[in-house]
Write an enzyme that holds these catalytic residues in place. Sequence first.
Site, PDB file in Angstrom:
ATOM      1  CD1 TRP A   1      20.707 -62.280  45.369  1.00 31.53           C
ATOM      2  CD2 TRP A   1      21.335 -60.165  45.712  1.00 31.53           C
ATOM      3  NE1 TRP A   1      19.806 -61.462  44.729  1.00 31.53           N
ATOM      4  CE2 TRP A   1      20.161 -60.160  44.924  1.00 31.53           C
ATOM      5  CE3 TRP A   1      21.928 -58.948  46.058  1.00 31.53           C
ATOM      6  CZ2 TRP A   1      19.567 -58.982  44.478  1.00 31.53           C
ATOM      7  CZ3 TRP A   1      21.340 -57.765  45.615  1.00 31.53           C
ATOM      8  CH2 TRP A   1      20.171 -57.792  44.838  1.00 31.53           C
ATOM      9  CG  ASP A  15      21.537 -62.253  52.259  1.00 30.67           C
ATOM     10  OD1 ASP A  15      20.359 -62.187  52.654  1.00 30.67           O
ATOM     11  OD2 ASP A  15      21.933 -61.728  51.196  1.00 30.67           O
ATOM     12  CE  LYS A  75      14.622 -61.194  48.215  1.00 29.67           C
ATOM     13  NZ  LYS A  75      14.294 -60.918  46.817  1.00 29.67           N
TER      14      LYS A  75
END
Length: 360
Positions: free
Chosen positions: A100, A170, A194
Amino acid sequence: MKRVYNFSAGPAVLPESVLKKVQEELLSYQGSGMSVMELSHRSSLFQSIIDDAEALLRELMEIPSNYKVLFLQGGASLQFSMVPMNLGKQKAAYVNTGSWSKKAISEAKKIKGLEIEEIASAAETNFTTVPTIPMVSQDMDYLHITTNNTIEGTTFFVPPAAGKVPLVADMSSNILSSQYTVSDFGLIYAGAQKNIGPAGLTIVIIREDLIGLNETPSAMLDYKIQADNHSLYNTPPTFGIYVAKLVFEWLKDLGGVAEMEKMNRKKAELLYSTIDASSLYASPVEKSARSLTNIPFITGKSELDKQFIEEAEAAGFLNLKGHRSVGGMRASLYNAFPFEGVQALVAFMQAFEEKVRGDD
């Protein structure tokens, strides 16, 4: 209706009590005769929902008053572009800890006139830990990290010191599951799917002095426009914000983020101790950097991994297959995943190991 143990990395398991509340209110929210999915985002009913969601998140994360909370769309992946568009002037620093962060770096490099420097990387360790981060040059516009790496299973439990350089994180996969001090960061962003709610909602927490630094090519990508319109510049993901509010209420009732982290550590420690005590399973991650929410493990043999995944699925343990880029298995233990599910998985793992050893 039978519920399975869902180990998906995202979209992920939601609290069962929240799902029941959604079901209960689905046809008529607070006696309105309309579903939340049918409410106007300009209505007083929805205004109460988004106001309550923000107030709860501020309380849970102890967000200072000089930070704005935005409810946006586009997932964390859109933030890979929005961050450099809004904060980047000349050069920005990034830390590469896996898939990511690589994508964030790739998107930032597309912004014309912005120089991107990768100041640290975990590539040397094959992303089995997080790197030591050198003191960032104070002329950087910002320093970007990924606090938890869902694919690699590594975590920054303590954010790096960046001096006066705004730290951007992030936090998609461990927001509200581990304690962080918001004032350590200039900007935090997280996809909701999530630990917060359904896919489609993105949370951005941004310090006010970082808003309006640049003119962006699109109003939708401008933090200032979004903040000035209180996340209502266009129709926001109303249903996602509603579910997020319910999840925030659930988390508050449990005792908040501190209590949630204790519960997550208990779940993770049970699984890690089982892996470490086993002669079949192994963790590829350095102990000091092991994630509480995403736990990869392997047998060392791809065929045996495949057999484990197939038998686990048949037994009601779903989505244990590791990411295609790394293979093996991965158990994602987000906030709503129950401790009983980890206990059941551990029992299955031990029985599988005993069977495999007996076949040798």
